[in-house]
Write a protein that holds these residues in place. Structure first.
Motif, PDB file in Angstrom:
ATOM      1  N   ALA A   1       0.827  -1.206   0.000  1.00  0.00           N
ATOM      2  CA  ALA A   1       0.000   0.000   0.000  1.00  0.00           C
ATOM      3  C   ALA A   1       0.861   1.255   0.000  1.00  0.00           C
ATOM      4  N   LEU A   2       1.954   1.247   0.769  1.00  0.00           N
ATOM      5  CA  LEU A   2       2.838   2.416   0.808  1.00  0.00           C
ATOM      6  C   LEU A   2       3.545   2.628  -0.534  1.00  0.00           C
ATOM      7  N   VAL A   3       3.984   1.536  -1.151  1.00  0.00           N
ATOM      8  CA  VAL A   3       4.625   1.643  -2.474  1.00  0.00           C
ATOM      9  C   VAL A   3       3.661   2.225  -3.490  1.00  0.00           C
ATOM     10  N   TRP A   4       2.411   1.769  -3.475  1.00  0.00           N
ATOM     11  CA  TRP A   4       1.400   2.263  -4.428  1.00  0.00           C
ATOM     12  C   TRP A   4       1.019   3.708  -4.123  1.00  0.00           C
ATOM     13  N   LEU A   5       0.873   4.028  -2.814  1.00  0.00           N
ATOM     14  CA  LEU A   5       0.441   5.365  -2.426  1.00  0.00           C
ATOM     15  C   LEU A   5       1.439   6.439  -2.868  1.00  0.00           C
ATOM     16  N   PHE A   6       2.716   6.128  -2.725  1.00  0.00           N
ATOM     17  CA  PHE A   6       3.731   7.138  -3.044  1.00  0.00           C
ATOM     18  C   PHE A   6       4.390   6.912  -4.409  1.00  0.00           C
ATOM     19  N   GLY A   7       3.801   5.995  -5.219  1.00  0.00           N
ATOM     20  CA  GLY A   7       4.292   5.768  -6.574  1.00  0.00           C
ATOM     21  C   GLY A   7       5.739   5.351  -6.630  1.00  0.00           C
ATOM     22  N   LEU A   8       6.165   4.460  -5.727  1.00  0.00           N
ATOM     23  CA  LEU A   8       7.570   4.067  -5.648  1.00  0.00           C
ATOM     24  C   LEU A   8       7.925   2.906  -6.568  1.00  0.00           C
TER      25      LEU A   8
ATOM     26  N   LEU B   1      -0.032  -3.470  -6.235  1.00  0.00           N
ATOM     27  CA  LEU B   1       0.502  -4.773  -5.831  1.00  0.00           C
ATOM     28  C   LEU B   1       0.020  -5.216  -4.451  1.00  0.00           C
ATOM     29  N   THR B   2      -0.714  -4.350  -3.771  1.00  0.00           N
ATOM     30  CA  THR B   2      -1.245  -4.738  -2.456  1.00  0.00           C
ATOM     31  C   THR B   2      -2.150  -5.957  -2.564  1.00  0.00           C
ATOM     32  N   ALA B   3      -2.946  -6.030  -3.625  1.00  0.00           N
ATOM     33  CA  ALA B   3      -3.890  -7.138  -3.777  1.00  0.00           C
ATOM     34  C   ALA B   3      -3.186  -8.493  -3.868  1.00  0.00           C
ATOM     35  N   PRO B   4      -2.202  -8.680  -4.770  1.00  0.00           N
ATOM     36  CA  PRO B   4      -1.531  -9.986  -4.797  1.00  0.00           C
ATOM     37  C   PRO B   4      -0.750 -10.272  -3.516  1.00  0.00           C
ATOM     38  N   LEU B   5      -0.202  -9.225  -2.867  1.00  0.00           N
ATOM     39  CA  LEU B   5       0.518  -9.449  -1.617  1.00  0.00           C
ATOM     40  C   LEU B   5      -0.410  -9.892  -0.486  1.00  0.00           C
ATOM     41  N   MET B   6      -1.707  -9.648  -0.658  1.00  0.00           N
ATOM     42  CA  MET B   6      -2.679 -10.121   0.326  1.00  0.00           C
ATOM     43  C   MET B   6      -2.689 -11.646   0.401  1.00  0.00           C
ATOM     44  N   LEU B   7      -2.195 -12.305  -0.629  1.00  0.00           N
ATOM     45  CA  LEU B   7      -2.133 -13.767  -0.602  1.00  0.00           C
ATOM     46  C   LEU B   7      -1.214 -14.233   0.528  1.00  0.00           C
ATOM     47  N   VAL B   8      -0.095 -13.507   0.731  1.00  0.00           N
ATOM     48  CA  VAL B   8       0.804 -13.823   1.853  1.00  0.00           C
ATOM     49  C   VAL B   8       0.101 -13.546   3.180  1.00  0.00           C
TER      50      VAL B   8
END
Length: 557
Positions: A194-201, A209-216
């Motif tokens: 979420a932080l990577v997406w929020l700040f466009g990193l 990418l938060t959605a696929p990382l939710m699998l973990v």
């Protein structure tokens, strides 16, 4: 690249499916502390992953933006739900009903309203545009101040919930370590995404990418809640026990969860139930005490046969969380060993006074009547009066010994056993001229640390009983003392008398004396109470005579 896009899509949908599976399990545990709030967190995860996964296939602008708004709002609900779970699970559920937490809940609710009306004010995002990558319907937009605040607030509240669980690990040791660690770690991947997406990193800022990382996230949660059965016990039980003054109690205390499993013992209970120290908590109550909770509550007492054991009265207290919900129970054991021994002693003395003294006085009165009726008194009649009187005097002496045993506080000293036994031999060889006392102490230098008065009283009564109940004019008593491999000392006293009746032995082992079970003498009772006071044991055998073996601990020091 399209394969990468397919992987993101599959992982997002897979996380949603995993979340729904976990939700089904959590529903079965919904009455447990924290379960309902974690269900809210998992519902948010499922909605976010499913909606975002579907949105990646939707190229209609209006529908695509609507799906993005739903996934954004779901993401904002995750943190507050996780914080509520952390509070309730760790026994702080009362804070959820405070105005402060009301402010926490207001943030995602207000975000929902602002997201739904965003075209009117654009407080959440602006400049929405399609920028497909990897064959997916990805969009890009500029997140505004409220949107940034709402996402950071969700991540921050999740972090606070994780800190609560970390406190659980530090406070309660290994009992909740695996479960809490898994849940804490599960928050890291989606928070980073979420932080990577929020700040466009990231290299592809429009791809969430938060959605696929939710699998973990879902996998670690499934391990914690399904694999380790996290809701079978929870820290709220121990927090409630601490508020009840667990640490300040010197009596043995056992803390149980709602499944009657022992989740904590204080130091006194660990010393009393040494077997529990070698087992990983939680463990069933019956494996520690040998009986279940219902039996314990019905009887109100338990006899613990360990070195530090005795008879304990049981106090049962229901433990409740701040919201007055039951989270377990606490058992406090009060040592009533001396009280029960006093009751037993009084019962025996009462029986002796009502039975033995009455019988002896009947004999005395009967022969006194003969003396009055006849001018002459035979030697045999006079002897019977004398013997009955001696028995009364002996009973009176035993009553005094009862009191001495009961009131005496142990004063252990180092004794040379051969000296103690030699003193007993000298005493009874002088009192009973025809008695033969044989002794054997192995090794001859054997030392025993115990209370000398109680030990002498014990041996005195064993030898006296063997002599006075002998059927031969020259009774023989053999005293053998040896050291056992476990460093206890065994005193064996043998005679050539008839077997001690079973009723005499059962009387000693029973709780009280009944009209059908009363000892012919009370010397064995003195022996029995001396053994109890010295934390020893006594065994009865018969081998061409009675063999009484008393085993005493050899106290260090």
């Amino acid at each position: 690249m399209e394969a990468l896009g397919t992987g993101v899509l599959v992982a997002s949908i897979g996380a949603a499916v995993g979340a729904l599976y976990l939700l089904q399990y959590l529903y079965q545990q919904r009455t447990r502390p924290g379960a309902r709030w974690f269900m809210g967190n998992i519902v948010s995860v499922a909605v976010f992953c499913l909606v975002y996964g579907v949105a990646l296939l939707v190229f209609d602008p209006t529908l695509r933006i609507a799906l993005e708004a739903v996934s954004f709002v779901a993401l904002c609900f995750m943190g507050p739900f996780f914080l509520a779970f952390g509070l309730d699970y760790t026994g702080r559920g009362n804070l959820i009903d405070t105005p402060i937490f009301g402010g926490v809940a207001l943030v995602p609710l207000l975000t929902t309203a602002l997201a739904a009306t965003n075209p009117l004010h654009q407080f959440v995002w602006t400049s929405v545009r399609f920028e497909p990558v990897f064959g997916l319907a990805t969009i890009d937009y500029t997140i505004q101040s409220w949107g940034v605040f709402a996402l950071l607030f969700s991540i921050g509240t999740a972090a606070v919930g994780s800190l609560l669980l970390i406190g659980t690990i530090l406070s309660y040791g290994p009992l909740y370590r695996r479960e809490a660690t898994a849940v804490i770690l599960s928050t890291a991947p989606p928070s980073i995404g979420a932080l990577v997406w929020l700040f466009g990193l990231g290299p592809v800022p429009q791809l969430h990418l938060t959605a696929p990382l939710m699998l973990v996230h879902v996998s670690l949660d499934a391990y914690a809640f399904v694999g380790t059965h996290m809701f079978e016990t929870n820290p709220a039980t121990q927090r409630a026990a601490e508020r009840s003054g667990l640490d300040s109690l010197s009596d043995p205390v056992l803390v149980l969860d709602t499944e009657q499993q022992v989740v904590q013992l204080n130091a006194r209970a660990e010393a009393l139930f040494s077997s529990a120290r070698s087992k990983a908590l939680p463990i069933s109550l019956s494996s520690v005490l040998g009986v279940g909770l219902e039996t314990l509550r019905d009887t109100g007492e338990i006899v613990v046969g360990t070195e530090n054991g005795g008879t304990f009265a049981v106090s049962y207290t229901t433990l409740r969380d701040p919201g007055d919900g039951p989270v377990g129970s606490m058992l406090v054991l009060y040592d009533v060993t001396e009280d029960r021994q006093r009751e037993q002693q009084l019962a025996v003395l009462n029986r002796v006074l009502r039975h033995n003294l009455r019988n002896e006085m009947t004999i005395i009165n009967g022969y006194a009547a003969l003396i009055e009726a006849e001018s002459g008194v035979s030697e045999e009649q006079a002897r019977k009066i004398e013997v009955a009187s001696d028995r009364l005097l002996s009973i009176a002496e035993k009553v005094r010994e009862f009191e001495r045993v009961q009131q005496r506080e142990q004063q252990p000293v180092n004794l040379t056993v051969s000296s103690v036994v030699a003193e007993i031999e000298r005493e009874y060889s002088g009192t009973y001229d025809d008695a033969v006392i044989e002794r054997n102490v192995t090794p001859s230098t054997l030392q025993l640390r115990t209370d000398p008065v109680l030990l002498s009283m014990l041996l005195d009564n064993l030898v006296e009983n063997a002599i006075v109940h002998a059927d031969t004019p020259q009774p023989t008593v053999r005293i053998s003392v040896s050291e056992a491999p476990d460093e206890t000392v065994a005193f064996e006293v043998r005679d050539g008398n008839e077997r001690i009746p079973d009723v005499e032995i059962e009387t000693l082992r029973s709780v009280d004396e009944t009209p059908l079970q009363h000892g012919r003498g009370i010397g064995l009772w003195v022996v029995y109470w001396c053994v109890q006071k010295l934390h020893g044991s006594i065994d009865f055998e018969y081998d061409d005579g009675n063999v009484l073996t008393v085993t005493l601990p050899n106290y260090p020091g």
